[in-house]
Design an enzyme around this catalytic site. Structure first.
Site, mmCIF file in Angstrom:
data_model
loop_
_atom_site.group_PDB
_atom_site.id
_atom_site.type_symbol
_atom_site.label_atom_id
_atom_site.label_comp_id
_atom_site.label_asym_id
_atom_site.label_seq_id
_atom_site.Cartn_x
_atom_site.Cartn_y
_atom_site.Cartn_z
ATOM 1 N N ILE A 223 19.968 -35.152 5.558
ATOM 2 C CA ILE A 223 19.087 -35.162 7.103
ATOM 3 C C ILE A 223 19.503 -34.179 7.669
ATOM 4 O O ILE A 223 18.356 -33.595 8.559
ATOM 5 C CB ILE A 223 19.392 -36.284 7.020
ATOM 6 N N GLY A 224 20.598 -33.718 7.916
ATOM 7 C CA GLY A 224 21.021 -32.765 8.923
ATOM 8 C C GLY A 224 20.061 -32.106 8.581
ATOM 9 O O GLY A 224 19.389 -30.801 9.806
ATOM 10 N N TYR B 219 27.330 -25.507 8.674
ATOM 11 C CA TYR B 219 26.142 -24.180 9.294
ATOM 12 C C TYR B 219 25.833 -22.583 8.792
ATOM 13 O O TYR B 219 25.030 -22.872 8.401
ATOM 14 C CB TYR B 219 26.610 -24.047 10.899
#
Length: 172
Positions: free
Chosen positions: A105-106, A140
Site C-alpha cells: 500500500i505504501g 525507502y
C-alpha cells in the site's frame, strides 16, 4: 486507479476530500504514535479542512482503501528545486494502517503521488524519515530513494517562528 493486492482484495487510491479529515487525522495520530510522538500532534480535523481544502490549499492527500476500508494515506505538497529548475513534491506523511502493512500500500501511494507530480512537470520527490523509524529506512532505500548526507533540515517553530515572523527584515 484500481489494482489488486490479491485475488480477494481490491486496492483503490483516490484524492482526499474535506470529508476525509477524520481519516487523515486518524492516520496522522497513528503515524505520531508509531514514532512515539502521539502527544505532540496539535493538528485538528478543522485545521486539515481549513488548510487542505479551501481556496488556496497548503497540501493535497490521497487515500488508499482495500475493499472499501481505509488502508492508508499520503499527504504531500508541491516544492520547487532551483538546482533542477523543475517542480517536485514533498511527502509530509505516509501512513499505512497496521492491518494492511506488507501489502504494498505504501509503495502504491508513493507511486501514485509521483505520477501526479510527473503529470504537473515534476521531476523529483523528497521526504524526511525519523532516525528511529527503522522499518521505514529499508523501505525507502528499496524504492530507490537516496539519503542526502549533504543537507541538514532546520525548523523554526513556536516562539522562534513567532519572533522571526515579527521582524521587519532588518538583521538583529
Amino acid at each position: 486507479m484500481n489494482t489488486t493486492a490479491s485475488e480477494a482484495q481490491t486496492v483503490t487510491i483516490r484524492p482526499a476530500t474535506s470529508d476525509d479529515a477524520p481519516l487523515l487525522m486518524r492516520a496522522i495520530i497513528g503515524l505520531a504514535a508509531h514514532v512515539g510522538e502521539a502527544d505532540g500532534v496539535a493538528c485538528t480535523e478543522d485545521d486539515l479542512r481549513r488548510f487542505g481544502f479551501g481556496e488556496n490549499p497548503a497540501f493535497e492527500a490521497v487515500i488508499a482503501a482495500v475493499d472499501g476500508t481505509f488502508a492508508g494515506m499520503c499527504l504531500f505538497f508541491p516544492v520547487f528545486s532551483t538546482w533542477y529548475g523543475r517542480p517536485g513534491v514533498f511527502v509530509q506523511d505516509l501512513f499505512v494502517d497496521r492491518q494492511f502493512r506488507s501489502l504494498g500500500i505504501g509503495e502504491r501511494l508513493l507511486r501514485h503521488v509521483a505520477g501526479l507530480c510527473r503529470d504537473k512537470g515534476g521531476v523529483y520527490m523528497r521526504l524526511a524519515v525519523d532516525d528511529d523509524n527503522a522499518r521505514a529506512h529499508p523501505f525507502y532505500t528499496r524504492l530507490g530513494f537516496a539519503w542526502t548526507s549533504d543537507q541538514r533540515s532546520y525548523i523554526a517553530s513556536g516562539q522562534t517562528f513567532a519572533a522571526l515572523s515579527e521582524t521587519t527584515g532588518e538583521p538583529k
